[in-house]
Design a protein around this motif. Structure first.
Motif, PDB file in Angstrom:
ATOM      1  N   GLN A  97      -8.816 -12.817 -12.824  1.00  0.00           N
ATOM      2  CA  GLN A  97      -8.703 -11.593 -12.427  1.00  0.00           C
ATOM      3  C   GLN A  97      -9.809 -10.629 -12.012  1.00  0.00           C
ATOM      4  OE1 GLN A  97      -5.330 -10.666 -12.346  1.00  0.00           O
ATOM      5  NE2 GLN A  97      -4.997 -12.589 -13.042  1.00  0.00           N
ATOM      6  N   THR A  98      -9.782  -9.638 -11.163  1.00  0.00           N
ATOM      7  CA  THR A  98     -10.920  -8.979 -10.618  1.00  0.00           C
ATOM      8  C   THR A  98     -11.500  -8.031 -12.102  1.00  0.00           C
ATOM      9  OG1 THR A  98      -9.699  -6.947 -10.085  1.00  0.00           O
ATOM     10  CG2 THR A  98     -10.078  -8.758  -8.334  1.00  0.00           C
ATOM     11  N   ARG A 100     -11.613  -5.134 -11.988  1.00  0.00           N
ATOM     12  CA  ARG A 100     -10.930  -3.623 -11.739  1.00  0.00           C
ATOM     13  C   ARG A 100      -9.739  -4.260 -12.716  1.00  0.00           C
ATOM     14  NH1 ARG A 100     -10.656   0.904  -9.049  1.00  0.00           N
ATOM     15  NH2 ARG A 100     -12.024   0.217  -7.469  1.00  0.00           N
ATOM     16  N   GLN A 101      -9.098  -5.297 -12.270  1.00  0.00           N
ATOM     17  CA  GLN A 101      -7.948  -5.846 -12.914  1.00  0.00           C
ATOM     18  C   GLN A 101      -8.103  -5.863 -14.561  1.00  0.00           C
ATOM     19  OE1 GLN A 101      -7.220  -9.038 -10.528  1.00  0.00           O
ATOM     20  NE2 GLN A 101      -5.404  -7.953  -9.552  1.00  0.00           N
ATOM     21  N   LYS A 121      -0.186   2.680 -10.892  1.00  0.00           N
ATOM     22  CA  LYS A 121      -1.634   2.899 -10.851  1.00  0.00           C
ATOM     23  C   LYS A 121      -1.601   4.603 -10.979  1.00  0.00           C
ATOM     24  CE  LYS A 121      -3.116  -1.204  -8.511  1.00  0.00           C
ATOM     25  NZ  LYS A 121      -3.463  -1.730  -7.107  1.00  0.00           N
ATOM     26  N   GLU A 130     -13.186   3.726 -13.098  1.00  0.00           N
ATOM     27  CA  GLU A 130     -14.527   3.953 -12.255  1.00  0.00           C
ATOM     28  C   GLU A 130     -15.365   4.444 -13.520  1.00  0.00           C
ATOM     29  OE1 GLU A 130     -15.320   3.524  -9.134  1.00  0.00           O
ATOM     30  OE2 GLU A 130     -13.365   2.934  -8.339  1.00  0.00           O
ATOM     31  N   ASP A 140     -20.315  -1.715  -8.634  1.00  0.00           N
ATOM     32  CA  ASP A 140     -20.352  -2.862  -7.390  1.00  0.00           C
ATOM     33  C   ASP A 140     -19.648  -3.872  -7.330  1.00  0.00           C
ATOM     34  OD1 ASP A 140     -21.991  -0.726  -6.262  1.00  0.00           O
ATOM     35  OD2 ASP A 140     -23.803  -1.435  -6.661  1.00  0.00           O
ATOM     36  N   SER A 141     -19.114  -4.233  -8.666  1.00  0.00           N
ATOM     37  CA  SER A 141     -18.598  -5.571  -8.998  1.00  0.00           C
ATOM     38  C   SER A 141     -16.843  -5.435  -9.271  1.00  0.00           C
ATOM     39  CB  SER A 141     -19.261  -6.386 -10.057  1.00  0.00           C
ATOM     40  OG  SER A 141     -20.600  -6.470  -9.801  1.00  0.00           O
ATOM     41  N   LEU A 142     -16.496  -4.247  -9.060  1.00  0.00           N
ATOM     42  CA  LEU A 142     -14.931  -3.869  -9.500  1.00  0.00           C
ATOM     43  C   LEU A 142     -13.990  -4.769  -8.480  1.00  0.00           C
ATOM     44  CD1 LEU A 142     -14.882  -0.064  -9.787  1.00  0.00           C
ATOM     45  CD2 LEU A 142     -14.191  -1.772 -11.334  1.00  0.00           C
ATOM     46  N   THR A 143     -14.487  -5.088  -7.274  1.00  0.00           N
ATOM     47  CA  THR A 143     -13.328  -6.235  -6.715  1.00  0.00           C
ATOM     48  C   THR A 143     -13.757  -7.684  -6.917  1.00  0.00           C
ATOM     49  OG1 THR A 143     -14.853  -5.994  -4.321  1.00  0.00           O
ATOM     50  CG2 THR A 143     -13.099  -4.515  -5.013  1.00  0.00           C
ATOM     51  N   ARG A 144     -14.779  -7.916  -7.521  1.00  0.00           N
ATOM     52  CA  ARG A 144     -14.994  -9.588  -7.830  1.00  0.00           C
ATOM     53  C   ARG A 144     -14.401 -10.061  -8.640  1.00  0.00           C
ATOM     54  NH1 ARG A 144     -21.348 -10.424  -9.128  1.00  0.00           N
ATOM     55  NH2 ARG A 144     -20.497 -12.596  -8.961  1.00  0.00           N
TER      56      ARG A 144
END
Length: 250
Positions: A97-98, A100-101, A121, A130, A140-144
Motif C-alpha cells: 500500500q502507499t 497515504r493508505q 475519505k 497530511e 513527499d512520499s505519500l504516494t509512494r
C-alpha cells in the motif's frame, strides 16, 4: 512535575524460575520522554510486554490514567484502546500500500468490518494524514508504495501509524537499529516532537541516540531499576558502569 500517566509498582515476573522482573517500580508522566536502557536480560522487553498486556506479572500493580485503571487482566486490544501504542524493533507496515493508505488505515476511527467497508475519505481525515506525514517527514512520499521506502522511512511510517491512533503512551523498541546517522538524527527529532503532547518511552542500546534524546533515563538491571536521572548522572554511577557500560555496551 507533570501528571502521572502510568504507575508500575512492585511488579515481578518469573519464567521457569528466572526472575525477569523483580519488584519493579516506574512512574511515567504525561507528557514525558523517557529512555530505558540496560544490558541484555535486564527486563526491558518484559517491562513493555507487561504494560501492553502481552505478559501478566506474578505480582504488583500497573495503574493507568486519571481514573487509576488497572491494566492487569485487560486484553491487549483493550489496553491499546485505552491509549497505549507499541512499536516493535522490526517495522511492520503494509508493504503493497502507499504511505497515504497506510496512514489512512491507522487513523483512529470506528473499527470493525462494517466501519472499514463504509470508510469515507473526509477532509478532516485527509488533513490529519497530511499533518502526520509532515510530523514524520514523509510528506513527499505519500504516494509512494511503502515497500519501496528505506529502512528508516519504514520506521517513521510505523511511528506515524501509531500516532494516527492518538496514543497517550508510545512504547518504542530500539528505533535506531539499522539506521544511518542522518536517519537516527531525524528519528530523535520525531520522538522529541511526539513527546511534547504524550508520553514516549524509548528502549535503546545506542548511547549516542539516547544522548540526543536529552531526557530522563531509567537503567534496568536484573528486572529492577538500578539508576534513574540524566544520561550523565546514570553513566557516572559506579554500579551502572560495572553491570552495563563496563561490558562493552557503551
Amino acid at each position: 512535575m507533570n501528571d502521572t500517566l502510568l504507575e508500575v509498582s512492585g511488579v515481578s515476573k518469573s519464567f521457569d524460575g528466572f526472575k525477569a522482573i523483580n519488584n519493579l517500580s516506574i512512574q511515567i508522566a504525561e507528557p514525558e520522554l523517557r529512555a530505558v536502557i540496560g544490558p541484555n536480560g535486564a527486563g526491558k522487553t518484559t517491562f513493555m510486554d507487561i504494560i501492553t498486556g502481552k505478559t501478566r506479572p506474578d505480582s504488583g500493580h500497573v495503574v493507568w490514567g486519571e481514573r487509576n485503571i488497572s491494566l492487569l487482566g485487560m486484553s491487549e486490544a483493550d489496553i491499546a484502546n485505552e491509549g497505549v501504542g507499541r512499536k516493535f524493533q522490526k517495522p511492520t507496515v503494509f508493504e503493497a500500500q502507499t504511505v497515504r493508505q497506510n496512514l489512512a488505515m491507522a487513523l483512529k476511527n470506528p473499527r470493525g468490518p462494517l466501519a472499514v467497508l463504509l470508510h469515507r475519505k473526509t477532509p478532516s481525515n485527509a488533513a490529519r494524514i497530511e499533518g502526520i506525514a509532515a510530523e514524520i517527514g514523509l510528506t513527499d512520499s505519500l504516494t509512494r508504495i511503502a515497500g519501496e521506502l528505506s529502512h528508516g522511512q519504514k520506521q517513521w511510517l510505523e511511528i506515524g501509524m501509531l500516532l494516527a491512533q492518538e496514543p497517550r503512551l508510545l512504547l518504542v523498541d530500539e528505533p535506531a537499529a539499522g539506521m544511518t546517522v542522518e536517519e537516527r538524527e531525524k528519528t530523535t527529532d520525531i520522538l522529541k516532537r511526539a513527546a511534547k503532547t504524550r508520553a514516549v518511552v524509548v528502549v535503546e542500546h545506542d548511547m549516542e541516540f539516547v544522548r540526543r534524546l536529552d531526557c530522563k533515563v531509567t537503567v534496568l538491571h536484573e528486572g529492577s531499576v538500578l539508576a534513574e536521572g540524566s544520561l550523565d548522572h546514570v553513566t557516572s554511577n559506579p554500579k551502572v558502569i560495572e553491570v552495563y557500560l563496563g561490558r562493552g555496551h557503551a
